[in-house]
Design an enzyme around this catalytic site. Structure first.
Site, short mmCIF file in Angstrom:
data_model
loop_
_atom_site.label_atom_id
_atom_site.label_comp_id
_atom_site.label_asym_id
_atom_site.label_seq_id
_atom_site.Cartn_x
_atom_site.Cartn_y
_atom_site.Cartn_z
N ASP A 20 49.70 46.94 -18.90
CA ASP A 20 50.92 47.27 -18.43
C ASP A 20 51.82 46.26 -17.39
O ASP A 20 51.05 45.93 -16.47
CB ASP A 20 50.81 48.57 -17.67
N ASP A 118 56.70 47.63 -22.29
CA ASP A 118 56.11 46.49 -21.38
C ASP A 118 54.54 47.24 -21.62
O ASP A 118 53.64 46.74 -20.64
CB ASP A 118 56.30 46.49 -19.97
N GLU A 119 54.16 48.12 -22.25
CA GLU A 119 52.84 48.57 -22.19
C GLU A 119 52.01 48.70 -23.55
O GLU A 119 53.03 48.84 -24.41
CB GLU A 119 52.55 49.64 -21.45
P1 TTP Z 1 57.15 50.83 -16.14
O1 TTP Z 1 56.08 50.08 -16.65
O2 TTP Z 1 57.10 52.10 -15.86
O3 TTP Z 1 57.60 50.07 -14.76
P2 TTP Z 1 57.40 48.76 -14.08
O4 TTP Z 1 56.81 47.77 -14.98
O5 TTP Z 1 58.82 48.24 -13.73
O6 TTP Z 1 56.49 48.78 -12.81
P3 TTP Z 1 54.87 48.98 -12.96
O7 TTP Z 1 54.44 47.76 -11.99
O8 TTP Z 1 54.82 50.27 -12.04
O9 TTP Z 1 54.60 49.35 -14.37
O10 TTP Z 1 58.51 50.34 -16.90
C1 TTP Z 1 58.67 49.30 -17.48
C2 TTP Z 1 60.13 48.98 -17.52
O11 TTP Z 1 61.02 49.85 -18.20
C3 TTP Z 1 60.73 48.61 -16.13
O12 TTP Z 1 60.46 47.32 -15.72
C4 TTP Z 1 62.15 48.95 -16.34
C5 TTP Z 1 62.24 50.06 -17.22
N1 TTP Z 1 62.47 51.24 -16.78
C6 TTP Z 1 63.59 52.11 -16.88
O13 TTP Z 1 64.61 51.13 -16.98
N2 TTP Z 1 63.82 53.04 -15.94
C7 TTP Z 1 62.86 53.74 -15.71
O14 TTP Z 1 63.04 54.93 -15.10
C8 TTP Z 1 61.45 53.42 -15.70
C9 TTP Z 1 60.23 54.10 -15.29
C10 TTP Z 1 61.33 51.90 -16.50
MG MG Z 2 55.26 48.37 -16.29
#
Ligand code: TTP
Ligand code: MG
Length: 368
Positions: A20, A118-119
């Site tokens: 991720d 992103d995962e």
């Molecule tokens: P995530 O992987 O949930 O979050 P992240 O990568 O920003 O942070 P983390 O280090 O905790 O993994 O989500 C991936 C992308 O999806 C995030 O960068 C932006 C988008 N996203 C939104 O636009 N709205 C949301 O509510 C969430 C959870 C994510």
């Molecule tokens: Mg992420």
């Protein structure tokens, strides 16, 4: 606790990684503007000096220290940290990086499943025999993503998807958490139930009313009680609390591509061996293509060198075809830039942009 009928040796085959990206959108923005490194960066709608009505998409870890997080109203984010750098969402930019990241990950996987922008989950090939080797692989993946895409990610390694997913979130950002089968309970039990995927705010609240807040409490809860309160989901929750997950890592079925790859017994830069291997893989891809009655438009080559650096190249041909010669020739053309020096560890061939062959199309392509 191993699943029923699951031999301990099966764990080897099921070593699963969950990768991720860290604060994905924000990290890409910082990559584009290195002067933002170390600053609170918030990606989302316009804060309009505190009166904006949208929400935060994500924010850098520096911004999280102020209490800012995804889905928070942007006006609240502004109040928490007015001096943060607020940036609009540039989806096109992130989508491009996502494609690049997924290509890197796919190169390390025998089985691969992208689950969001992103995962992804991946199951490594048989060369990864134990959790120590999987941890090394995870480090290589992290390096490669940093090198090719300039961002960090967190990786969880576990005996199944559930554990891998929870582990990847355990030490964010830039984390690596390895949970061996024998350590699953020790890892899971102290966690709050909300760490289990699928247990959201409402379920967490209901469990709390039953006196359950940790995974250990959930794991030990009477199954009948859980069933009467949550139905089928109750059983599932208890299984997950015990670290059990029977889900397979697999491509979404609507992703239409066919690919084959092979690892050389010994790394090689002998063109005869490399071309020979590519021809065999092309023939295998072609066989599958005919079996499914598909035509393709895009040919993909994957190469991995001895240092595990992995590259993917694709070329789209002008006509829909199922011609083996087109696959072989395109793959050779794509390979040319990689020849001359470095030893190959793995090569792969794929076709994408598939569509079903119909009779009219068959006539056209057969005459070309
Ligand atoms: P995530 O992987 O949930 O979050 P992240 O990568 O920003 O942070 P983390 O280090 O905790 O993994 O989500 C991936 C992308 O999806 C995030 O960068 C932006 C988008 N996203 C939104 O636009 N709205 C949301 O509510 C969430 C959870 C994510
Ligand atoms: Mg992420």
């Amino acid at each position: 606790m191993p699943a029923p009928n699951q031999k301990t040796s099966d764990f080897k085959k099921r070593i699963t990684l969950h990768v991720d990206m860290d604060s994905f959108f924000a990290s890409v923005e910082v990559r584009e503007r290195p002067e933002l490194k170390g600053l609170p960066v918030v990606v989302g709608s316009d804060p309009k000096g505190g009166s904006g009505r949208g929400v935060v998409s994500t924010c850098s870890y520096e911004a999280r220290r102020y209490g800012i997080h995804s889905a928070l109203p942007i006006s609240k984010a502004y109040k928490l940290c007015p001096e943060a750098v607020f940036l609009p969402v540039n989806m096109k930019l992130y989508a491009g990086v996502s494609v690049g990241v997924m290509e890197v990950l796919r190169g390390f996987a025998e089985k691969f499943q992208q689950v969001s922008v992103d995962e992804a989950y991946l199951v490594p090939g048989p060369e990864v025999e134990n959790f120590e080797e999987a941890a090394l692989l995870a480090l290589r993946i992290k390096d490669e993503i940093q090198k090719q895409q300039g961002i960090t990610c967190s990786v969880g390694v576990g005996p199944n998807k559930l554990i891998a997913k929870i582990a990847s979130g355990f030490q964010k950002p830039d984390g690596l958490t390895v949970v061996r089968p024998e350590d699953v309970r020790e890892f899971l039990f102290p966690l709050q139930v909300s760490k289990i995927p699928g247990i959201g705010e409402k379920t967490t609240e209901s469990l709390k009313e039953m006196g359950i807040s940790t995974v250990e409490e959930l794991a030990n809860c009477d199954i009948q009680l859980l069933k009467s309160r949550f139905g089928k989901m109750g059983l599932q929750m208890k299984q997950m609390a015990n670290g059990l997950d029977f889900g397979e890592v697999r491509e979404k079925e609507d992703v239409k591509s066919i690919s084959r790859h092979g690892t050389f017994e010994e790394d090689t830069n002998d063109p005869v061996k490399v071309f020979g291997s590519l021809d065999t893989l092309s023939e295998s891809v072609h066989g599958s293509l005919l079996k499914h009655n598909f035509l393709f438009k895009t040919v993909t080559l994957v190469v991995r060198f001895e240092d595990f650096s992995t590259y993917t190249r694709s070329r789209t041909v002008p006509i829909w075809t199922s011609d083996l010669f087109v696959i072989k020739r395109t793959v050779r053309q794509l390979l040319s830039e990689f020849l001359g020096g470095r030893k190959f560890r793995l090569v792969g061939v794929g076709v994408a942009k598939l569509r079903e062959r119909d009779e009219r199309q068959a006539l056209i392509t057969d005459f070309l």
